[in-house]
Design an enzyme around this catalytic site. Structure first.
Site, PDB file in Angstrom:
ATOM      1  N   ASP A   9     -10.857 -11.667  27.887  1.00 54.80           N
ATOM      2  CA  ASP A   9     -10.436 -11.261  29.119  1.00 54.80           C
ATOM      3  C   ASP A   9     -10.400 -12.621  30.124  1.00 54.80           C
ATOM      4  OD1 ASP A   9     -10.549  -8.925  27.824  1.00 54.80           O
ATOM      5  OD2 ASP A   9     -11.920  -7.675  29.153  1.00 54.80           O
ATOM      6  N   ASP A  51      -7.922  -6.923  29.106  1.00 53.30           N
ATOM      7  CA  ASP A  51      -8.106  -5.728  29.495  1.00 53.30           C
ATOM      8  C   ASP A  51      -6.506  -5.260  29.991  1.00 53.30           C
ATOM      9  OD1 ASP A  51     -10.461  -4.143  29.824  1.00 53.30           O
ATOM     10  OD2 ASP A  51     -11.007  -4.586  31.811  1.00 53.30           O
ATOM     11  N   HIS A  58      -5.228  -1.677  31.529  1.00 50.41           N
ATOM     12  CA  HIS A  58      -5.295  -0.372  31.839  1.00 50.41           C
ATOM     13  C   HIS A  58      -4.203   0.224  32.511  1.00 50.41           C
ATOM     14  CE1 HIS A  58      -9.572  -0.833  31.250  1.00 50.41           C
ATOM     15  NE2 HIS A  58      -9.668  -1.817  32.044  1.00 50.41           N
ATOM     16  N   HIS A  67      -8.737  -2.562  38.389  1.00 51.09           N
ATOM     17  CA  HIS A  67      -8.468  -3.972  37.749  1.00 51.09           C
ATOM     18  C   HIS A  67      -7.588  -3.944  36.646  1.00 51.09           C
ATOM     19  CE1 HIS A  67     -11.795  -2.170  35.530  1.00 51.09           C
ATOM     20  NE2 HIS A  67     -11.313  -3.030  34.643  1.00 51.09           N
ATOM     21  N   LYS A  97      -6.499  -3.885  25.227  1.00 51.05           N
ATOM     22  CA  LYS A  97      -7.678  -3.004  25.017  1.00 51.05           C
ATOM     23  C   LYS A  97      -7.822  -2.162  26.475  1.00 51.05           C
ATOM     24  CE  LYS A  97     -11.252  -6.375  26.163  1.00 51.05           C
ATOM     25  NZ  LYS A  97     -11.550  -5.606  27.539  1.00 51.05           N
ATOM     26  N   CYS A 134     -17.652  -7.097  28.488  1.00 47.67           N
ATOM     27  CA  CYS A 134     -16.615  -7.115  27.528  1.00 47.67           C
ATOM     28  C   CYS A 134     -17.052  -8.196  26.381  1.00 47.67           C
ATOM     29  CB  CYS A 134     -15.291  -7.348  27.977  1.00 47.67           C
ATOM     30  SG  CYS A 134     -14.767  -5.926  28.677  1.00 47.67           S
TER      31      CYS A 134
HETATM   32  C1  VGL Z   1     -15.084  -5.683  32.069  1.00 45.31           C
HETATM   33  C2  VGL Z   1     -16.189  -4.569  33.683  1.00 45.31           C
HETATM   34  C3  VGL Z   1     -15.034  -3.741  33.781  1.00 45.31           C
HETATM   35  C4  VGL Z   1     -14.989  -6.947  31.431  1.00 45.31           C
HETATM   36  C5  VGL Z   1     -14.272  -4.852  32.088  1.00 45.31           C
HETATM   37  O1  VGL Z   1     -14.104  -7.427  30.807  1.00 45.31           O
HETATM   38  O2  VGL Z   1     -16.160  -7.567  30.900  1.00 45.31           O
HETATM   39  N1  VGL Z   1     -16.146  -5.700  32.994  1.00 45.31           N
HETATM   40  N2  VGL Z   1     -14.181  -3.844  32.962  1.00 45.31           N
END
Ligand code: VGL
Length: 179
Positions: free
Chosen positions: A8, A46, A48, A61, A86, A127
């Site tokens: 990420d 990430d 979403h 985010h 993911k 993550c």
């Molecule tokens: C993450 C908080 C919320 C991460 C993802 O990539 O670690 N942290 N969503």
């Protein structure tokens, strides 16, 4: 064979992003430097949908197809063999790269004869932590590259606690210069 997992390294987790880990983008040059040492490089994103239960816990985010979800421009994407997406559903948090929905990450690593996985990226306390713990569970010799990770630190000690958890689970903490 050994693989590097880049977790990420996306705009929303870097300076100026909506869920920035302090100095998140600083991991990029370190990752760029070590990536050529690996047989395989996987980068997770990430990814979403606009509406997801995950956003009950976090500000929106890394929404699919937005600037916030793009890799930070300091990350050399030429090193990346596979992007694992993911958190793509409407109920899953998708913290772990092993929850990728565009690829079966375990099968992919096994097909490529990977036995050692080196984990880097953001965020140490979410993550990176989930991915490293899953990696151990799946039987990979798991390393965490301590200078190539950054945490969100909702509570100031979260990254420290996460590192301890990873260590206790069997992860080997390693500095990039030792690779
Ligand atoms: C993450 C908080 C919320 C991460 C993802 O990539 O670690 N942290 N969503």
């Amino acid at each position: 064979m050994k693989a590097l997992l880049i977790v990420d390294v996306q705009n929303d987790f870097c300076t100026g992003g909506v869920l920035a880990a302090k100095g998140g983008e600083e991991v990029a040059p370190i990752i760029n430097k070590i990536a050529p040492n690996f047989d395989l490089v996987i980068a997770s994103k990430d990814w979403h949908p606009i509406k997801t239960k995950h956003f009950d816990k976090w500000p929106p985010h890394c929404v699919q197809e937005t600037h916030g979800a793009e890799f930070h421009s300091d990350l050399n994407t030429a090193n990346i063999d596979l992007v694992a997406l993911k958190g793509t559903g409407t109920i899953d948090d998708g913290y772990s790269a092993f929850e990728a929905t565009n690829i079966n990450l375990i099968s992919f690593l096994k097909q490529n004869k990977i036995t050692e996985l080196y984990v880097s990226g953001i965020a140490t306390d979410y993550c990176v932590l989930s991915s490293a713990l899953d990696s151990v569970k799946e039987g990979f010799k798991t390393f965490v590259v301590t200078d190539a990770i950054r945490g969100v630190n909702v509570n100031p000690n979260d990254s420290e606690i996460a590192l301890q958890q990873m260590k206790e689970a069997g992860c080997i903490l390693i500095a990039s210069e030792e690779i």
